[in-house]
Design a protein around this motif. Structure first.
Motif, PDB file in Angstrom:
ATOM      1  N   SER B  72      26.208  21.982  46.537  1.00 38.64           N
ATOM      2  CA  SER B  72      26.904  22.980  45.737  1.00 38.64           C
ATOM      3  C   SER B  72      27.340  22.319  44.444  1.00 38.64           C
ATOM      4  O   SER B  72      27.476  21.099  44.387  1.00 38.64           O
ATOM      5  N   ASP B  73      27.539  23.118  43.426  1.00 34.97           N
ATOM      6  CA  ASP B  73      27.950  22.554  42.130  1.00 34.97           C
ATOM      7  C   ASP B  73      29.454  22.693  41.958  1.00 34.97           C
ATOM      8  O   ASP B  73      30.045  23.717  42.306  1.00 34.97           O
ATOM      9  N   PHE B  74      30.033  21.645  41.383  1.00 32.79           N
ATOM     10  CA  PHE B  74      31.450  21.698  41.039  1.00 32.79           C
ATOM     11  C   PHE B  74      31.591  22.543  39.775  1.00 32.79           C
ATOM     12  O   PHE B  74      30.981  22.243  38.753  1.00 32.79           O
ATOM     13  N   ILE B  75      32.343  23.633  39.860  1.00 36.14           N
ATOM     14  CA  ILE B  75      32.432  24.516  38.695  1.00 36.14           C
ATOM     15  C   ILE B  75      33.867  24.648  38.183  1.00 36.14           C
ATOM     16  O   ILE B  75      34.217  25.595  37.489  1.00 36.14           O
ATOM     17  N   GLY B  76      34.719  23.673  38.547  1.00 39.07           N
ATOM     18  CA  GLY B  76      36.086  23.680  38.027  1.00 39.07           C
ATOM     19  C   GLY B  76      36.846  24.932  38.428  1.00 39.07           C
ATOM     20  O   GLY B  76      36.735  25.396  39.557  1.00 39.07           O
ATOM     21  N   PHE B  77      37.571  25.478  37.480  1.00 34.45           N
ATOM     22  CA  PHE B  77      38.459  26.595  37.800  1.00 34.45           C
ATOM     23  C   PHE B  77      37.796  27.964  37.699  1.00 34.45           C
ATOM     24  O   PHE B  77      38.480  28.975  37.705  1.00 34.45           O
ATOM     25  N   ASP B  78      36.460  27.984  37.603  1.00 38.20           N
ATOM     26  CA  ASP B  78      35.774  29.263  37.379  1.00 38.20           C
ATOM     27  C   ASP B  78      36.125  30.343  38.406  1.00 38.20           C
ATOM     28  O   ASP B  78      36.357  31.497  38.051  1.00 38.20           O
ATOM     29  N   ASN B  79      36.169  29.932  39.702  1.00 34.75           N
ATOM     30  CA  ASN B  79      36.501  30.908  40.733  1.00 34.75           C
ATOM     31  C   ASN B  79      37.889  31.501  40.511  1.00 34.75           C
ATOM     32  O   ASN B  79      38.112  32.689  40.727  1.00 34.75           O
ATOM     33  N   PHE B  80      38.818  30.636  40.111  1.00 34.26           N
ATOM     34  CA  PHE B  80      40.200  31.098  39.940  1.00 34.26           C
ATOM     35  C   PHE B  80      40.337  31.971  38.707  1.00 34.26           C
ATOM     36  O   PHE B  80      41.078  32.956  38.705  1.00 34.26           O
ATOM     37  N   VAL B  81      39.583  31.608  37.654  1.00 32.61           N
ATOM     38  CA  VAL B  81      39.561  32.456  36.460  1.00 32.61           C
ATOM     39  C   VAL B  81      39.052  33.843  36.840  1.00 32.61           C
ATOM     40  O   VAL B  81      39.621  34.868  36.455  1.00 32.61           O
ATOM     41  N   ARG B  82      38.020  33.843  37.689  1.00 31.16           N
ATOM     42  CA  ARG B  82      37.449  35.120  38.113  1.00 31.16           C
ATOM     43  C   ARG B  82      38.475  35.934  38.914  1.00 31.16           C
ATOM     44  O   ARG B  82      38.589  37.154  38.742  1.00 31.16           O
ATOM     45  N   ILE B  83      39.234  35.251  39.787  1.00 33.56           N
ATOM     46  CA  ILE B  83      40.245  35.976  40.570  1.00 33.56           C
ATOM     47  C   ILE B  83      41.269  36.636  39.660  1.00 33.56           C
ATOM     48  O   ILE B  83      41.629  37.800  39.844  1.00 33.56           O
ATOM     49  N   PHE B  84      41.728  35.858  38.658  1.00 37.19           N
ATOM     50  CA  PHE B  84      42.837  36.375  37.850  1.00 37.19           C
ATOM     51  C   PHE B  84      42.382  37.188  36.646  1.00 37.19           C
ATOM     52  O   PHE B  84      43.204  37.574  35.814  1.00 37.19           O
ATOM     53  N   THR B  85      41.065  37.422  36.522  1.00 34.90           N
ATOM     54  CA  THR B  85      40.619  38.297  35.435  1.00 34.90           C
ATOM     55  C   THR B  85      39.901  39.533  35.965  1.00 34.90           C
ATOM     56  O   THR B  85      39.767  40.508  35.235  1.00 34.90           O
ATOM     57  N   SER B  86      39.445  39.495  37.240  1.00 31.39           N
ATOM     58  CA  SER B  86      38.732  40.684  37.722  1.00 31.39           C
ATOM     59  C   SER B  86      39.723  41.663  38.333  1.00 31.39           C
ATOM     60  O   SER B  86      40.679  41.265  39.015  1.00 31.39           O
ATOM     61  N   GLU B  87      39.464  42.934  38.064  1.00 34.26           N
ATOM     62  CA  GLU B  87      40.402  43.951  38.492  1.00 34.26           C
ATOM     63  C   GLU B  87      40.470  44.057  40.023  1.00 34.26           C
ATOM     64  O   GLU B  87      41.543  44.217  40.589  1.00 34.26           O
ATOM     65  N   SER B  88      39.308  43.914  40.674  1.00 26.91           N
ATOM     66  CA  SER B  88      39.293  44.135  42.119  1.00 26.91           C
ATOM     67  C   SER B  88      40.128  43.085  42.847  1.00 26.91           C
ATOM     68  O   SER B  88      40.869  43.396  43.779  1.00 26.91           O
ATOM     69  N   SER B  89      40.030  41.808  42.408  1.00 30.65           N
ATOM     70  CA  SER B  89      40.805  40.794  43.115  1.00 30.65           C
ATOM     71  C   SER B  89      42.292  40.879  42.750  1.00 30.65           C
ATOM     72  O   SER B  89      43.154  40.615  43.592  1.00 30.65           O
ATOM     73  N   LEU B  90      42.596  41.271  41.516  1.00 29.56           N
ATOM     74  CA  LEU B  90      44.013  41.440  41.168  1.00 29.56           C
ATOM     75  C   LEU B  90      44.618  42.596  41.959  1.00 29.56           C
ATOM     76  O   LEU B  90      45.760  42.512  42.427  1.00 29.56           O
ATOM     77  N   ASP B  91      43.833  43.673  42.134  1.00 27.18           N
ATOM     78  CA  ASP B  91      44.308  44.793  42.955  1.00 27.18           C
ATOM     79  C   ASP B  91      44.536  44.346  44.397  1.00 27.18           C
ATOM     80  O   ASP B  91      45.504  44.754  45.038  1.00 27.18           O
ATOM     81  N   ALA B  92      43.617  43.500  44.908  1.00 30.61           N
ATOM     82  CA  ALA B  92      43.759  43.013  46.288  1.00 30.61           C
ATOM     83  C   ALA B  92      45.023  42.163  46.418  1.00 30.61           C
ATOM     84  O   ALA B  92      45.760  42.267  47.400  1.00 30.61           O
ATOM     85  N   LEU B  93      45.285  41.335  45.407  1.00 31.43           N
ATOM     86  CA  LEU B  93      46.501  40.517  45.421  1.00 31.43           C
ATOM     87  C   LEU B  93      47.735  41.408  45.427  1.00 31.43           C
ATOM     88  O   LEU B  93      48.679  41.212  46.203  1.00 31.43           O
ATOM     89  N   LYS B  94      47.696  42.445  44.574  1.00 26.30           N
ATOM     90  CA  LYS B  94      48.829  43.362  44.494  1.00 26.30           C
ATOM     91  C   LYS B  94      49.028  44.087  45.824  1.00 26.30           C
ATOM     92  O   LYS B  94      50.152  44.182  46.334  1.00 26.30           O
ATOM     93  N   MET B  95      47.935  44.558  46.403  1.00 25.63           N
ATOM     94  CA  MET B  95      48.015  45.295  47.668  1.00 25.63           C
ATOM     95  C   MET B  95      48.561  44.393  48.773  1.00 25.63           C
ATOM     96  O   MET B  95      49.349  44.836  49.614  1.00 25.63           O
ATOM     97  N   THR B  96      48.132  43.113  48.783  1.00 26.08           N
ATOM     98  CA  THR B  96      48.623  42.163  49.778  1.00 26.08           C
ATOM     99  C   THR B  96      50.145  42.078  49.707  1.00 26.08           C
ATOM    100  O   THR B  96      50.842  42.114  50.720  1.00 26.08           O
TER     101      THR B  96
END
Lengths: 273, 315
Positions: B72-96
Motif C-alpha cells: 500500500s502507498d503512504f498517502i499522508g493525511f489524504d484520508n483525513f482531509v477526505r473525511i473532513f471535506t466530504s459531506e457524507s462523512s461529516l454528516d456521519a460524524l454529526k449523526m454519531t
C-alpha cells in the motif's frame, strides 16, 4: 421504612402499565410467530388459529441448528478463556506492587477506550494470513483478547477489596504462587467470576459485526449472522421470520428468567465497581 | 486497611510489628517476579487481538490500502482531509454525535424514572425489575428486526396510532430522515433503559435510609428530597451510566445497520456503518480505518471529558 398507602398503590398500577408497554414488542414477537401464513389481522390481535408450523419451517430453512451450535461453542470457549486469563492476570496486577506491574495494568486498561473497529480491520488481514478466516477460532481469539481489559478491570477491583490473610497463610504453608491462586484465590473470586461470565456471555452471544466480517462467505455462521441472512431471504413471510427470531432468543430468555437474580445483581454490582 | 489493623491499637501491639517482616518475606521479590508471569497469557492474546492490530491500523489509516494487496502507498493525511471535506462523512460524524447525545439523555432519563418507580416501596418491585430488564438480554439483531416490522406502514405502531385516532399524523417511520433517526433512538432506549435502571436502583439502595427520613422530618417535599438528596447522592451511578451510554452510543453499529442500513439516503449513517461500508463493500480499507481512527479519537475525547466532569461531581 415505607408504609403501603393509597399513593403507593397508585404508583404500583402506573409502573405495571409501564412494564406492560415495555413488554408489548416481546408479545408481538411471540404472537406473530404463532400465526398461520396469510393471517393479516393487526399484530396486536392474538392468533385465532395458533400454529407451530412456522418453527419447523424456520428451523429447516435458516439452518438455525448449526448456527446455534456455533454460537454456543464460541460463547462457552470464549467466556472460559476470558475468565481464566483475566483472573490469572488480575492476581499479580493487583498484588504485586512494582512499577512494571502498574505499567502493565494501565496498558491493559487502555484497551477499554479503543473502539474495536480500529483493530478489527487489520486483524482481518492477520486472520486471513493465518488461515483462520471463516473459522470459529478467529472469533474466539478476538473475543478473548478484546474482553481482557474489561474483565481484568472487574477482577482487580474485586481483588483489592479482598483480604490477603488466606494467601499469606497458604504461602506460609509452603504453597507456590500458582497453587495459592488455584486453591485459594480463584475460589474466593467466585462472586465476581459470576459477573464476568454473565457480562461477557451476553456480549459474545449477541455480537453481530465480528462474525459478519470474519465468517462471511463461509458455511460457518453464528446465530446473529444466520438470522440476518435468513430474514433477508424471507422478508415477506413474517410469521416464519418471527419464528426464527423467537427460536434464537428463547435460549437467552430462558437463561435470563432462570438466573434473573444473579444477572441483574451481576450487572449492577460488576458495573458499580 | 485490613481487618487486623482495625482491631489492634496502633503502635504498642507487638503482633503488628511482627506482621510486617512476615508480609514482606512472602510477597518477596522472587515470588513477585514469578507471579507477574501469570499475566503473560492475557497480555499475549490482548496484544495479538487489540494492541498490534490497533497500531497497524493507526499506520494503515495513512495509506490507500485496498485490503487485498500486500502493498500500500503512504498517502499522508489524504484520508483525513477526505473525511473532513466530504459531506457524507461529516454528516456521519454529526449523526454519531447526535445519536450518542440523544441516547445518553433519554436512556438515562427513562432508566432513572423507572428506577425511582420500582424502588418506591412497591410490592411487585422485583417482578417489575425482571420485566423491565428483559429487553437488555435480547440480541440486538432480533430487536432491530422486530422494530423494523413494528414500524412498517401497516405495523403495530401505526395500528395503535390509528386505534387512538391518530392514524393521520403517523409518519413514515423509516422513510423520513428525521423519523428514521428518531426510531433508532426510541428502539435503543426501549432496549437499554433497563440497563440504566438496575445501575440506578443499586445507587438508590446505597443511599442511607436515615438521610431520607431526616429530610422528611425537616419537611422536605418529594421534589426537594429528590433535588437535594437523591440526585446528588446518585452521582456515582450517573457517572457509570453516562460513561456506558456515551461510549455505547458512539460505537453503535448493529442497531443502525439492521434497522435502516444508514438510510433513507444516508440520513442515519454513522461513523460505524460508514467505516464498515468503506472497508468491506468498497474495498477502501485505508479510508475505513481512518474513519475508525476518527471514531477512536471521538470516543477517547468524550471518555476523558466525562471522567473529568464525573470527578468534579458536575452531575
Amino acid at each position: 421504612m415505607f408504609r403501603y398507602t393509597k399513593s403507593t398503590f397508585a404508583r404500583e398500577v402506573v409502573m405495571f402499565l409501564v412494564a406492560l408497554l415495555f413488554i408489548v414488542p416481546v408479545y408481538i414477537l411471540v404472537n406473530m410467530a404463532l400465526r398461520p401464513a396469510g393471517d393479516s389481522s393487526s399484530p396486536l390481535v392474538p392468533p385465532s388459529d395458533p400454529t407451530l408450523a412456522n418453527f419447523a419451517e424456520a428451523w429447516q430453512q435458516a439452518g438455525l441448528g448449526s448456527a446455534l451450535l456455533n454460537s454456543v461453542i464460541v460463547t462457552v470457549v470464549s467466556v472460559a478463556g476470558i475468565v481464566v486469563v483475566s483472573a490469572l492476570a488480575a492476581y499479580p496486577l493487583s498484588r504485586v506492587l512494582s512499577r512494571l506491574s502498574s505499567v502493565l495494568f494501565w496498558i491493559v486498561l487502555a484497551g477499554m477506550m479503543i473502539p474495536f473497529q480500529v483493530a478489527l480491520i487489520p486483524l482481518y488481514q492477520t486472520m486471513r494470513d493465518l488461515g483462520l478466516l471463516g473459522t470459529l477460532p478467529s472469533l474466539i481469539l478476538f473475543y478473548i483478547g478484546s474482553q481482557v481489559p474489561f474483565s481484568v478491570f472487574l477482577y482487580t477491583g474485586f481483588l483489592r477489596t479482598l483480604e490477603r490473610d488466606y494467601e499469606e497463610a497458604a504461602a506460609i504453608d509452603g504453597a507456590g504462587p500458582l497453587r495459592t491462586f488455584v486453591a485459594i484465590v480463584f475460589p474466593l473470586l467466585r462472586p465476581i467470576t459470576g459477573t464476568v461470565i454473565i457480562l461477557n456471555a451476553i456480549e459474545v452471544w449477541n455480537d453481530f459485526l465480528v462474525p459478519l466480517l470474519y465468517l462471511s462467505g463461509t458455511p460457518q455462521q453464528t446465530i446473529t449472522v444466520a438470522l440476518y441472512a435468513f430474514v433477508g431471504q424471507f422478508v415477506s413471510n413474517w410469521p416464519v421470520v418471527f419464528a426464527g427470531l423467537l427460536i434464537s432468543v428463547v435460549p437467552v430468555l430462558l437463561v435470563y428468567f432462570l438466573m434473573q437474580k444473579q444477572i441483574i445483581k451481576g450487572f449492577a454490582g460488576g458495573l458499580k465497581g | 486497611m485490613t481487618a487486623t489493623a482495625q482491631h489492634t491499637p496502633s503502635t504498642t501491639d507487638p503482633r503488628r510489628s511482627a506482621d510486617r517482616p512476615r508480609r514482606r518475606r512472602y510477597a518477596g521479590v522472587g515470588r513477585a517476579k514469578s507471579m507477574l508471569l501469570f499475566a503473560v497469557p492475557a497480555l499475549a492474546i490482548y496484544a495479538f487481538a487489540v494492541v498490534v492490530p490497533s497500531l497497524r491500523g493507526a499506520y494503515l489509516a495513512f495509506t490507500n490500502w485496498d485490503g487485498l494487496s500486500q502493498t500500500s502507498d503512504f498517502i499522508g493525511f489524504d484520508n483525513f482531509v477526505r473525511i473532513f471535506t466530504s459531506e457524507s462523512s461529516l454528516d456521519a460524524l454529526k449523526m454519531t454525535l447526535v445519536f450518542a447525545l440523544a441516547i445518553t439523555v433519554l436512556q438515562n432519563g427513562v432508566g432513572l424514572i423507572l428506577a425511582l418507580g420500582v424502588n418506591s416501596g412497591l410490592k411487585s418491585q422485583n417482578f417489575l425489575r425482571v420485566l423491565l430488564f428483559a429487553p437488555v438480554v435480547i440480541t440486538p439483531v432480533v430487536v432491530a428486526f422486530l422494530w423494523k416490522f413494528m414500524l412498517t406502514p401497516n405495523g403495530a405502531v401505526n395500528s395503535v396510532l390509528a386505534g387512538i385516532g391518530l392514524g393521520d399524523v403517523a409518519p413514515s417511520w423509516l422513510g423520513d430522515p428525521f423519523w428514521a433517526a428518531a426510531s433508532i433512538v426510541m428502539m435503543v432506549v426501549w432496549q437499554k433503559a433497563g440497563y440504566s435502571m438496575v445501575i440506578y436502583v443499586a445507587g438508590l439502595q446505597s443511599i442511607p435510609q436515615e438521610i431520607n427520613e431526616a429530610a422528611v422530618m425537616d419537611g422536605a417535599g418529594t421534589w426537594r428530597k429528590f433535588a437535594s438528596i437523591t440526585w446528588p447522592l446518585l452521582a456515582p451511578a450517573t457517572a457509570i451510566c453516562v460513561m456506558l451510554t456515551v461510549i455505547g452510543g458512539l460505537k453503535m453499529f448493529t442497531e443502525v445497520f439492521v434497522l435502516t442500513a444508514g438510510g433513507p439516503g444516508g440520513a442515519t449513517e454513522t461513523l460505524s456503518t460508514l467505516l464498515y461500508k468503506s472497508a468491506f463493500q468498497f474495498n477502501e480499507f485505508g479510508y475505513g480505518i481512518s474513519l475508525a481512527l476518527v471514531l477512536a479519537l471521538v470516543v477517547g475525547f468524550f471518555s476523558v471529558a466525562q471522567q473529568r466532569l464525573a470527578r468534579r461531581g458536575q452531575y
